[in-house]
Motif scaffolding. Sequence first.
Motif, PDB file in Angstrom:
ATOM      1  N   UNK A  31       0.840  -1.202   0.000  1.00 21.07           N
ATOM      2  CA  UNK A  31       0.000   0.000   0.000  1.00 21.07           C
ATOM      3  C   UNK A  31       0.874   1.250   0.000  1.00 21.07           C
ATOM      4  N   UNK A  32       1.886   1.260   0.853  1.00 17.89           N
ATOM      5  CA  UNK A  32       2.768   2.440   0.893  1.00 17.89           C
ATOM      6  C   UNK A  32       3.541   2.587  -0.411  1.00 17.89           C
ATOM      7  N   UNK A  33       4.066   1.469  -0.938  1.00 20.79           N
ATOM      8  CA  UNK A  33       4.859   1.555  -2.168  1.00 20.79           C
ATOM      9  C   UNK A  33       4.012   2.029  -3.345  1.00 20.79           C
ATOM     10  N   UNK A  34       2.742   1.640  -3.385  1.00 20.96           N
ATOM     11  CA  UNK A  34       1.861   2.110  -4.454  1.00 20.96           C
ATOM     12  C   UNK A  34       1.645   3.620  -4.337  1.00 20.96           C
ATOM     13  N   UNK A  35       1.351   4.083  -3.118  1.00 21.61           N
ATOM     14  CA  UNK A  35       1.147   5.526  -2.908  1.00 21.61           C
ATOM     15  C   UNK A  35       2.426   6.297  -3.214  1.00 21.61           C
ATOM     16  N   UNK A  36       3.555   5.808  -2.714  1.00 23.01           N
ATOM     17  CA  UNK A  36       4.828   6.484  -2.969  1.00 23.01           C
ATOM     18  C   UNK A  36       5.168   6.459  -4.453  1.00 23.01           C
ATOM     19  N   UNK A  37       4.872   5.329  -5.116  1.00 21.11           N
ATOM     20  CA  UNK A  37       5.129   5.246  -6.548  1.00 21.11           C
ATOM     21  C   UNK A  37       4.309   6.240  -7.344  1.00 21.11           C
ATOM     22  N   UNK A  38       3.053   6.436  -6.962  1.00 25.62           N
ATOM     23  CA  UNK A  38       2.214   7.421  -7.646  1.00 25.62           C
ATOM     24  C   UNK A  38       2.756   8.840  -7.463  1.00 25.62           C
ATOM     25  N   UNK A  39       3.203   9.143  -6.247  1.00 26.09           N
ATOM     26  CA  UNK A  39       3.730  10.487  -5.985  1.00 26.09           C
ATOM     27  C   UNK A  39       5.017  10.727  -6.771  1.00 26.09           C
ATOM     28  N   UNK A  40       5.941   9.777  -6.687  1.00 25.18           N
ATOM     29  CA  UNK A  40       7.214   9.932  -7.404  1.00 25.18           C
ATOM     30  C   UNK A  40       6.986   9.913  -8.911  1.00 25.18           C
ATOM     31  N   UNK A  41       6.058   9.037  -9.358  1.00 27.94           N
ATOM     32  CA  UNK A  41       5.764   8.972 -10.786  1.00 27.94           C
ATOM     33  C   UNK A  41       5.200  10.290 -11.313  1.00 27.94           C
ATOM     34  N   UNK A  42       4.339  10.919 -10.518  1.00 26.60           N
ATOM     35  CA  UNK A  42       3.790  12.223 -10.920  1.00 26.60           C
ATOM     36  C   UNK A  42       4.895  13.275 -11.017  1.00 26.60           C
ATOM     37  N   UNK A  60      12.862  16.199  -3.381  1.00 23.66           N
ATOM     38  CA  UNK A  60      12.212  16.704  -2.165  1.00 23.66           C
ATOM     39  C   UNK A  60      11.112  15.737  -1.704  1.00 23.66           C
ATOM     40  N   UNK A  61      10.369  15.169  -2.657  1.00 19.89           N
ATOM     41  CA  UNK A  61       9.311  14.221  -2.294  1.00 19.89           C
ATOM     42  C   UNK A  61       9.884  12.882  -1.875  1.00 19.89           C
ATOM     43  N   UNK A  62      11.013  12.487  -2.480  1.00 22.62           N
ATOM     44  CA  UNK A  62      11.581  11.174  -2.188  1.00 22.62           C
ATOM     45  C   UNK A  62      12.176  11.050  -0.803  1.00 22.62           C
ATOM     46  N   UNK A  63      12.770  12.124  -0.301  1.00 23.71           N
ATOM     47  CA  UNK A  63      13.418  12.065   1.018  1.00 23.71           C
ATOM     48  C   UNK A  63      12.407  11.785   2.135  1.00 23.71           C
ATOM     49  N   UNK A  64      11.317  12.553   2.263  1.00 29.39           N
ATOM     50  CA  UNK A  64      10.353  12.240   3.334  1.00 29.39           C
ATOM     51  C   UNK A  64       9.661  10.892   3.137  1.00 29.39           C
ATOM     52  N   UNK A  65       9.453  10.482   1.878  1.00 31.30           N
ATOM     53  CA  UNK A  65       8.850   9.174   1.640  1.00 31.30           C
ATOM     54  C   UNK A  65       9.778   8.057   2.108  1.00 31.30           C
ATOM     55  N   UNK A  66      11.072   8.212   1.823  1.00 33.35           N
ATOM     56  CA  UNK A  66      12.036   7.213   2.292  1.00 33.35           C
ATOM     57  C   UNK A  66      12.108   7.159   3.801  1.00 33.35           C
ATOM     58  N   UNK A  67      12.101   8.322   4.441  1.00 33.52           N
ATOM     59  CA  UNK A  67      12.115   8.371   5.905  1.00 33.52           C
ATOM     60  C   UNK A  67      10.843   7.758   6.486  1.00 33.52           C
ATOM     61  N   UNK A  68       9.699   8.078   5.867  1.00 32.46           N
ATOM     62  CA  UNK A  68       8.432   7.521   6.347  1.00 32.46           C
ATOM     63  C   UNK A  68       8.427   6.007   6.250  1.00 32.46           C
ATOM     64  N   UNK A  69       9.003   5.472   5.178  1.00 33.52           N
ATOM     65  CA  UNK A  69       9.055   4.009   5.030  1.00 33.52           C
ATOM     66  C   UNK A  69       9.939   3.384   6.103  1.00 33.52           C
ATOM     67  N   UNK A  70      11.119   3.981   6.339  1.00 34.82           N
ATOM     68  CA  UNK A  70      12.060   3.413   7.304  1.00 34.82           C
ATOM     69  C   UNK A  70      11.572   3.554   8.740  1.00 34.82           C
ATOM     70  N   UNK A  71      10.928   4.681   9.041  1.00 41.42           N
ATOM     71  CA  UNK A  71      10.556   4.976  10.426  1.00 41.42           C
ATOM     72  C   UNK A  71       9.171   4.423  10.776  1.00 41.42           C
ATOM     73  N   UNK A  72       8.246   4.432   9.823  1.00 37.43           N
ATOM     74  CA  UNK A  72       6.861   4.082  10.135  1.00 37.43           C
ATOM     75  C   UNK A  72       6.425   2.778   9.470  1.00 37.43           C
ATOM     76  N   UNK A  73       6.549   2.720   8.145  1.00 35.89           N
ATOM     77  CA  UNK A  73       5.901   1.630   7.401  1.00 35.89           C
ATOM     78  C   UNK A  73       6.577   0.284   7.647  1.00 35.89           C
TER      79      UNK A  73
END
Length: 313
Positions: free
Chosen positions: A230-241, A259-272
């Motif tokens: 679920x997270x990878x799909x959402x992150x993929x849509x954001x990065x793809x856009x 700029x979008x990739x850094x917080x997404x990577x942190x969110x994956x490592x820290x939360x997801x």
Amino acid sequence: MASFFSLIRKHGLKLGLATFLGYVASYAAFYVGALILFLFPMMLIGPMMLIGGVASVEDSLTPEAMVGFGVIGVILIILLYLVILALSCLVQAFINGGIFGMGKEILLENRSDIGTFFTQGFRYMWRLTGQYLLICLCWMPLYLLLVVPMVIAAELIGDWSLLILLPFLLVFLFLTMVLFSHAPAILVRGDLRVLESMKRIFRLFFSSSLGSICLSTLLAGVAALLVNMVFLIVAGLIIGFCILLQFLVHEGFVVLTIVAGIPLGLAYAVIVLPLSIAVAYLLILYRYERIRPKGLPELESGGFSQSEDVIGR
């Protein structure tokens, strides 16, 4: 009894955060300990070179001394490897104890406290390490009985023979996952000693509950995969856009991608990622709570009532 999804909604993020903090703290201690172990020989050699000088050290390196240093070096490497292996077992035991200990608090009392992760992790660290080593000793002969015939068959008949034996190896590996995922849950839930937990484990394996714990392992894997997907799909849509804007509008949008990739990577490592691990562990403990034999004598676990089957009501 509260449903699994309601428990995840209420306590999932806190359990995931505790898992992340537990991983960070335990692996930081592990790497610091490993660094100290590797620096220790250098700390011994350094003063010797300062006192005697580099030339005297080189003069003392006769062929016989080189052979002696080689043997000592091999022994030290083996000892360092064993110590690091033991430290890694302690780290994983601490994490397992923390997640299952906090999960037990969630199931029995419908509350969660990040501090519980650390107190329960330290409480069960040594017992879970002993359990892990004992399971390895019991499981290794079965592994050799399966792998050795595969190697012999490949040498005598050909590699195609592995296709016949491969399903047996896959079943064995899956049962190994079932064993190592449920063993810590059984020990922590019952606050058991190592040998008593081993009895419970093999009692489950050689009973009608085997199908249930196999299903629990499958469901836990699917649950962890879904959280990540679920997270990878959402992150993929954001990065793809952002990449689409970069190609269709202006190359300067590459900054937006970064700029979008850094917080997404942190969110994956820290939360997801920690949340997916916590969800899988909690699901295993939740299902074990429903199938475990009731009425068995259990030790008192600090802060949790073992005399009453709270969840079973």
